[in-house]
Scaffold this motif. Structure first.
Motif, PDB file in Angstrom:
ATOM      1  N   ARG A 161       0.832  -1.199   0.000  1.00 55.67           N
ATOM      2  CA  ARG A 161       0.000   0.000   0.000  1.00 55.67           C
ATOM      3  C   ARG A 161       0.869   1.252   0.000  1.00 55.67           C
ATOM      4  O   ARG A 161       0.548   2.245  -0.673  1.00 55.67           O
ATOM      5  N   THR A 162       1.972   1.210   0.740  1.00 54.38           N
ATOM      6  CA  THR A 162       2.882   2.360   0.758  1.00 54.38           C
ATOM      7  C   THR A 162       3.466   2.600  -0.627  1.00 54.38           C
ATOM      8  O   THR A 162       3.595   3.753  -1.066  1.00 54.38           O
ATOM      9  N   LEU A 163       3.808   1.517  -1.316  1.00 56.01           N
ATOM     10  CA  LEU A 163       4.396   1.654  -2.642  1.00 56.01           C
ATOM     11  C   LEU A 163       3.386   2.237  -3.625  1.00 56.01           C
ATOM     12  O   LEU A 163       3.718   3.111  -4.433  1.00 56.01           O
ATOM     13  N   VAL A 164       2.132   1.777  -3.573  1.00 50.70           N
ATOM     14  CA  VAL A 164       1.109   2.318  -4.469  1.00 50.70           C
ATOM     15  C   VAL A 164       0.905   3.805  -4.200  1.00 50.70           C
ATOM     16  O   VAL A 164       0.790   4.614  -5.120  1.00 50.70           O
ATOM     17  N   ALA A 165       0.886   4.169  -2.908  1.00 55.10           N
ATOM     18  CA  ALA A 165       0.707   5.586  -2.569  1.00 55.10           C
ATOM     19  C   ALA A 165       1.857   6.434  -3.096  1.00 55.10           C
ATOM     20  O   ALA A 165       1.662   7.573  -3.523  1.00 55.10           O
ATOM     21  N   ASP A 211     -10.283   2.767  -3.007  1.00 56.93           N
ATOM     22  CA  ASP A 211     -10.728   1.536  -3.668  1.00 56.93           C
ATOM     23  C   ASP A 211      -9.742   1.100  -4.749  1.00 56.93           C
ATOM     24  O   ASP A 211      -9.533  -0.098  -4.971  1.00 56.93           O
ATOM     25  N   LEU A 212      -9.086   2.065  -5.419  1.00 57.74           N
ATOM     26  CA  LEU A 212      -8.071   1.717  -6.409  1.00 57.74           C
ATOM     27  C   LEU A 212      -6.874   1.065  -5.729  1.00 57.74           C
ATOM     28  O   LEU A 212      -6.325   0.074  -6.228  1.00 57.74           O
ATOM     29  N   ARG A 243      -4.746  -6.186  -3.943  1.00 58.87           N
ATOM     30  CA  ARG A 243      -5.280  -7.550  -4.049  1.00 58.87           C
ATOM     31  C   ARG A 243      -4.801  -8.238  -5.319  1.00 58.87           C
ATOM     32  O   ARG A 243      -4.453  -9.410  -5.308  1.00 58.87           O
ATOM     33  N   ALA A 244      -4.790  -7.503  -6.425  1.00 66.75           N
ATOM     34  CA  ALA A 244      -4.450  -8.120  -7.701  1.00 66.75           C
ATOM     35  C   ALA A 244      -2.956  -8.380  -7.849  1.00 66.75           C
ATOM     36  O   ALA A 244      -2.553  -9.366  -8.469  1.00 66.75           O
TER      37      ALA A 244
END
Length: 991
Positions: free
Chosen positions: A261-265, A274-275, A281-282
């Motif tokens: 999650r940190t990396l996506v942020a 939601d993204l 998850r994917a």
């Protein structure tokens, strides 16, 4: 001049990495061309021009997956173990001892980012690096050429046989190539360089390094133990056997969820929650996927495939290339088998085996597939090593081959696998096909029976796409809209209705969708517009129960908007419905009309038997709860009590069906009943539980009702900040849409909060808006339920002109319905404006109304008012009994302001008593009543307002203040406002 990465790429062509090597090893800074026998001229740029910049989207350098880039610096997320191991290898080299390490794992897992970390971290070292490529995997010594090209001028320092062999290997001479001599030459060259400073050899994608270079690098890595050399390699497979056998290895696995999650942020700042959830998850912890998936819609070369299987996410081009490259090395039958496994989705090995029978798949093909490491087969199931592999394989295969795979899988399925066969055929279809569309529709019906709403929506939408006839397509789109509505996706429902209306028009779609447009508008839009849709669509909908529900909802829409004229119009349409002899509906229509004609309680409307109303409400709750009027109207009739268990059972049933909107709406109704019954904690929990899905799917009406329930609990508990915050949000949503029922409730809760806090004038200002014609909060039902609060506030501020209309309204409702709550409220209101025996008689009558204790909060309020009256009548023992009971009830509920008021009155009723340690009031010599008067005066209330709140005369207030001032040593209210009544009663500001 500074050179950007694209400029370097343009100048150096395929030798960008060589340019970076040139900079890293610190060779002379002047540009020069080398033409010493190598095929093609290689341009070298001056190191001083290669300023280190932040990479951009157009950078030609390798992506630094799993990191956040600062210049060429690297911040890695969740790689503490790997970083520690790299640090140990680098530290050994710095200390004069060599070692190697192989980092291995799936494509995109972040191995390259770890190599970049090592390069950036290593100080005062010579860096030699190369990367394996599939195109050069068959060219002997191709990777070695890239590795050594920046230091080619050092070949002259080698022993002649070694130098000759190495020159021949690199294509610089026609000398014979001997692999041992080449390996020895590389070892000698590197160790010679290491005498000047440590050497870091970096090899990325070692699985594609040509065999000759791999033997040479393995020779090097196993012989550097006594030299300051570090060899770092990355690959896809466990190196326990093969070229790198014997070297220390570390598998690089997926990131933990928090790190992902940190990396996506970091990769996509401001990404919606939601993204982020879908991406995490994917991706399965794969950093490259975490980078690519959030922006996949913007990839120019990702072409979405119509009818693509829903469980295969689309992957980006880099990730696709990374995985497809593995499959490209397999034989055609094995690639076909891999495609079948990717397209099958469920992992059914038997189906894949039957489908591959006609594609030349045999046991040797299966052996090859399983040896690839991409797929495992524990028992009858097939499992991909990573969830992105099937998506990458599928996306990387031409459409025609995918079509063939899906047709083969459809033929291999058992006869009862309707949904799976339908989807395989639909995915393979590229033109309209009614047979496939009908099969999809049948599969959607099965999904709806299993409460799989989103699956049914997707299936019906695809069925509509494949429908040759526009009428059939519209019917399927309307059914999909109903399924989306039930699943809580209002946006999809609206879009599907729009698509259907473009095919066959609004009225036909209204019939097909059973008036869905009006229900959507009521839940998410403007109630007056909902009334328009519902009343007009009643004429075209064929289902009788659906028409009844639409009519009832149309009346409710008008009631929510506070529009009596629209409510009457809807009632007339409802009364005109032909019930076709249905006994239940025949009985229901006139009763619904009586139910809803509550807007004129003082008028000539005939009384209705509450027992009949309650019986029908109970039956509707178990069989057709959607026809029930709003709970506030049922409360006004006094028939809400038996519904609690009914609503609870209905909510449980809807949850089992996995519906979203209906359970949240029923939870709200249950919470309202819990508030009335004194189950405040349960009510708060239900409101919070319903609020989350309501906000998630955008059901603003339900979300607003949840906030109002929470406000109704915060008001008596003295949490005015929460009341203000919640009602502000409610009004922001309800006023623009004209939902007066909700706006009125918000004003009611604000009024109650002010009343309980001892500010009756402010409370009355809010409460009078409920009856003010034309005001956004004017609503009869809410004004009726708030009548007792309005009268109490009016009496405290001396507005007796307000009292009579409220009494008339309550009396009219009592005559109409006989509701117990209304009878108790009417007696309490009269007691507030009466005196002597008449007041006492009214208080007693209010407390003796059957069922009055079932609402413990209102019952305790009546006891508090009665106790205050008894205390003023100097009947202290009786007053103490009522005040004690009220205080205990308020304590159980957490209604602290009223509990404190009851305890103050109780202290006054007890009179002088033996004191223990002196408190602040005792120290100043104030009596309990003098202290209360002083506190209210310090809050800047006037004598009249204090008198109204304490139920004494203004003259008595002035008398008490005349005693307070000398006792406190002050002379004015200004000084009184500076007193710390909670402390030692000293003047805290000024003298």
């Amino acid at each position: 001049m500074a050179w950007s990465a694209p400029e370097v790429a343009d100048l150096a062509g395929t030798t960008v990495r060589a340019v970076r090597h040139y900079h890293d090893v610190g060779l002379p800074a002047e540009p020069r061309r080398r033409t010493n026998g190598a095929p093609g001229d290689q341009l070298f740029l001056p190191a001083r021009r290669l300023q280190r910049r932040r990479p951009t989207a157009s950078t030609s350098f390798p992506a630094r997956t799993g990191c956040e880039t600062q210049g060429w610096g690297t911040e890695l997320f969740g790689r503490g173990v790997e970083i520690a191991e790299l640090d140990r290898v680098l530290a050994r080299a710095a200390a004069g001892a060599g070692s190697g390490l192989v980092l291995w794992g799936e494509p995109g897992i972040g191995k390259t980012a770890l190599l970049e970390y090592a390069v950036d971290t290593a100080s005062d070292v010579t860096v030699l690096r190369c990367r394996g490529t599939r195109m050069e995997a068959g060219i002997a010594f191709a990777a070695l050429h890239e590795l050594l090209w920046p230091v080619m001028d050092r070949l002259a320092t080698l022993a002649a046989p070694q130098a000759a062999a190495l020159r021949g290997a690199l294509g610089l001479s026609r000398d014979e190539t001997n692999r041992f001599l080449v390996g020895a030459a590389v070892l000698s060259l590197v160790c010679d360089m290491a005498r000047e400073r440590p050497v870091l050899v970096v090899v990325d994608d070692a699985q594609w390094v040509d065999e000759a270079t791999a033997h040479c690098l393995g020779f090097l890595a196993r012989r550097i133990g006594a030299d300051p050399v570090a060899v770092l390699l990355t690959g896809h497979e466990d190196p326990h056997s093969g070229m790198w056998e014997g070297l220390p290895a570390r598998e690089v696995v997926g990131l933990a969820e928090e790190d992902a999650r940190t990396l996506v942020a970091a990769a996509v700042p401001g990404a919606a929650e939601d993204l982020v959830d879908r991406t995490v998850r994917a991706a399965g912890g794969n950093p490259l996927a975490l980078h690519e998936l959030p922006t996949i819609d913007h990839e120019p070369d990702t072409d979405p495939v119509p009818g693509r299987p829903g469980d295969l996410m689309t992957v980006g081009p880099r990730l696709r290339r990374a995985f497809v490259a593995r499959a490209a090395a397999m034989t055609p039958p094995a690639r076909a088998l891999l495609l079948l496994a990717a397209a099958e989705e469920r992992g059914d090995r038997h189906v894949v085996h039957r489908a591959g029978a006609g594609w030349g798949v045999d046991m040797s093909t299966w052996d090859e597939l399983l040896r690839s490491g991409l797929v495992r087969a524990p028992g009858p199931r097939l499992e991909f090593r990573h969830p992105l592999i099937p998506a990458a394989v599928y996306d990387g295969t031409p459409f025609a081959q995918r079509q063939a795979a899906h047709r083969a899988l459809a033929a291999a399925l058992p006869s009862d696998a309707t949904a799976e066969r339908a989807w395989h055929l639909a995915t393979a279809a590229d033109t309209a096909d009614e047979d496939v569309a009908a099969l999809l529709e049948q599969a959607a019906e099965q999904s709806l029976r299993r409460s799989a709403g989103p699956t049914a929506v997707r299936t019906l939408r695809r069925a509509a796409e494949l429908s040759p006839d526009e009428g059939d397509a519209a019917r399927r789109l309307a059914a999909a809209a109903r399924a989306a509505w039930a699943a809580g996706d209002s946006g999809a429902a609206r879009r599907l209705l729009d698509d259907a209306e473009q095919l066959v028009g609004e009225r036909h779609v209204a019939r097909l969708s059973r008036g869905l447009r009006g229900f959507l508008e009521f839940a998410y839009g403007v109630p007056e517009r909902a009334h328009h849709y519902l009343t007009s669509d009643m004429a075209v909908v064929e289902d009788l129960h659906g028409v009844m529900e639409m009519g009832s909802m149309a009346v409710r829409s008008a009631w929510s908007a506070g529009r009596d004229d629209l409510q009457q119009e809807a009632l007339e349409r409802l009364a005109a419905v032909d019930t076709r002899g249905d006994p239940t509906l025949s009985e229901l229509v006139p009763l619904l009309c009586s139910w809803w004609t509550c807007h004129d309680a003082t008028g000539p409307a005939a009384p209705v038997d509450p027992a009949t109303v309650g019986d029908l409400a109970d039956r509707l709750g178990t069989r057709a709860w959607g026809l029930l009027p709003p709970l506030s109207l049922l409360q006004s009739w006094g028939v809400d009590g038996p519904l609690h268990d009914v609503l609870r059972m209905q909510t449980a049933a809807l949850r089992r069906r996995q519906e979203v909107i209906a359970p949240a709406a029923l939870l709200v109704q249950t919470a309202v009943l819990d508030v009335t019954a004194g189950r405040w904690d349960a009510a708060g929990n239900a409101a919070v539980e319903a609020l989350e899905p309501a906000e998630e799917v955008g059901t603003e009406n339900v979300a607003t009702q949840c906030r109002l329930i929470l406000a109704s609990l915060a008001a008596p508990r003295g949490d005015e900040h929460t009341v203000d915050d919640l009602t502000t949000r409610v009004l922001a949503a309800s006023v623009p849409r004209g939902v007066r029922a909700l706006s009125a409730n918000a004003y009611w809760q604000r009024g109650r909060a002010a009343l309980f806090a001892g500010r009756p004038r402010e409370a009355l200002d809010h409460l009078l808006r409920l009856s003010e014609p034309g005001h956004d909060a004017a609503h009869h039902t809410c004004a009726l339920l708030a009548a007792a609060d309005t009268v109490e506030a009016a009496v405290q501020v001396g507005r007796l002109d307000v009292v009579e209309p409220q009494i008339a309204m309550i009396d009219g409702w009592v005559r109409r319905t006989g509701a117990n709550w209304a009878r108790a409220a009417a007696h309490r209101i009269r007691a507030l404006v009466r005196s002597g025996p008449e007041a006492e008689e009214s208080y007693r009558a209010a407390l003796e109304v059957p069922g009055a204790p079932d609402d413990p909060f209102e019952y305790a309020r009546t006891r508090l008012l009665h106790g205050e009256w008894l205390r003023r009548a100097r009947r202290r023992a009786e007053a103490g009994r009522h005040l004690t009971g009220a205080a205990q009830a308020f304590e159980r509920l957490g209604a602290e302001p009223l509990r404190a008021r009851a305890l103050r009155e109780l202290a006054l009723s007890e009179g002088p008593r033996v004191r223990g340690a002196a408190g602040p009031a005792d120290a100043a010599g104030l009596t309990a009543q003098e202290l209360r008067v002083a506190q209210l005066a310090a809050d800047r209330l006037t004598n009249r307002e204090i008198a109204a709140q304490l139920l004494i005369s203004p003259r008595t207030v002035g008398h008490h203040l005349g005693n307070v001032y000398p006792k406190l040593g002050i002379t004015s209210r200004t000084e009184l406002a500076r007193i710390d009544f909670a402390g030692d009663l000293r003047i805290t500001v000024g003298g």
